[in-house]
Design a protein around this motif. Sequence first.
Motif, PDB file in Angstrom:
ATOM      1  N   HIS A  54      72.804  41.471  25.503  1.00 57.18           N
ATOM      2  CA  HIS A  54      72.399  40.224  26.144  1.00 57.18           C
ATOM      3  C   HIS A  54      71.384  40.496  27.243  1.00 57.18           C
ATOM      4  O   HIS A  54      71.200  39.701  28.129  1.00 57.18           O
ATOM      5  CB  HIS A  54      73.621  39.463  26.679  1.00 57.18           C
ATOM      6  N   HIS A  55      70.745  41.699  27.212  1.00 57.94           N
ATOM      7  CA  HIS A  55      69.799  42.011  28.289  1.00 57.94           C
ATOM      8  C   HIS A  55      68.377  41.999  27.751  1.00 57.94           C
ATOM      9  O   HIS A  55      68.152  42.416  26.653  1.00 57.94           O
ATOM     10  CB  HIS A  55      70.100  43.388  28.888  1.00 57.94           C
ATOM     11  N   HIS A  79      82.085  44.552  30.585  1.00 51.06           N
ATOM     12  CA  HIS A  79      82.162  44.445  29.125  1.00 51.06           C
ATOM     13  C   HIS A  79      81.386  45.592  28.484  1.00 51.06           C
ATOM     14  O   HIS A  79      80.628  46.278  29.172  1.00 51.06           O
ATOM     15  CB  HIS A  79      81.633  43.092  28.632  1.00 51.06           C
ATOM     16  N   HIS A 135      79.364  45.647  34.490  1.00 52.98           N
ATOM     17  CA  HIS A 135      79.267  44.351  33.810  1.00 52.98           C
ATOM     18  C   HIS A 135      80.637  43.808  33.396  1.00 52.98           C
ATOM     19  O   HIS A 135      80.772  42.625  33.118  1.00 52.98           O
ATOM     20  CB  HIS A 135      78.404  44.465  32.552  1.00 52.98           C
ATOM     21  N   HIS A 172      77.830  43.594  22.444  1.00 56.20           N
ATOM     22  CA  HIS A 172      76.765  42.603  22.348  1.00 56.20           C
ATOM     23  C   HIS A 172      75.541  43.108  23.108  1.00 56.20           C
ATOM     24  O   HIS A 172      75.620  44.032  23.882  1.00 56.20           O
ATOM     25  CB  HIS A 172      77.245  41.267  22.913  1.00 56.20           C
ATOM     26  N   HIS A 180      78.756  47.642  25.937  1.00 60.55           N
ATOM     27  CA  HIS A 180      77.427  47.568  25.345  1.00 60.55           C
ATOM     28  C   HIS A 180      77.415  48.457  24.105  1.00 60.55           C
ATOM     29  O   HIS A 180      78.442  48.976  23.722  1.00 60.55           O
ATOM     30  CB  HIS A 180      76.373  48.070  26.344  1.00 60.55           C
TER      31      HIS A 180
END
Length: 169
Positions: free
Chosen positions: A168-169, A159, A157, A166, A161
């Motif tokens: 965002h999933h 970035h 990704h 964040h 987790h």
Amino acid sequence: MKIGKNKVVTMTYTLRLHDERGEVVQKVDEKRPFVQLFGAGTLLPTFEENLDGLEKGDTFGFQLMAEQAYGNPSDEAIIELEKSIFEIDGQIDTDMVAEGKMVTMQDQHGNPIDGKVIAIKEDSVIMDFNHPLAGEDLYFSGSILDVREASTEEVSHGHIHGPEGHHHH
Ligand code: ZN
């Protein structure tokens, strides 16, 4: 574990203009540390190079000249845009779009890009998309609080987790 590509680094830092005695632009402390995936292309390459190989508990202090940081301001980043782009129902929100204000827009790839309103004309708005720190020499100092391996998903990704990141999933 040493800082390098695909490592998630938690750190504090203080960003100053010019050198270690310069004006503080940004300060990130232990309460809300900076947590970032290294080697993902989201950080200044020269920033990453200066931290490469550091470990938890290490401190750092280094200067980046403007050319190594956000570059020098360019006239090409000053753009005249049609006023209609800024209008909502035929009106400009003068609280949001006013001389000296920062406005978040989208580049041609749909990524957010901040610009500063330079002037509002009859039919157009002059925007400056130079980075706010363009032309500035920078000095970073701080300490490394943690270094961990990024997960395969985080790497794919680009970035982080998890609790510091964040969702965002
Ligand atoms: Zn993700």
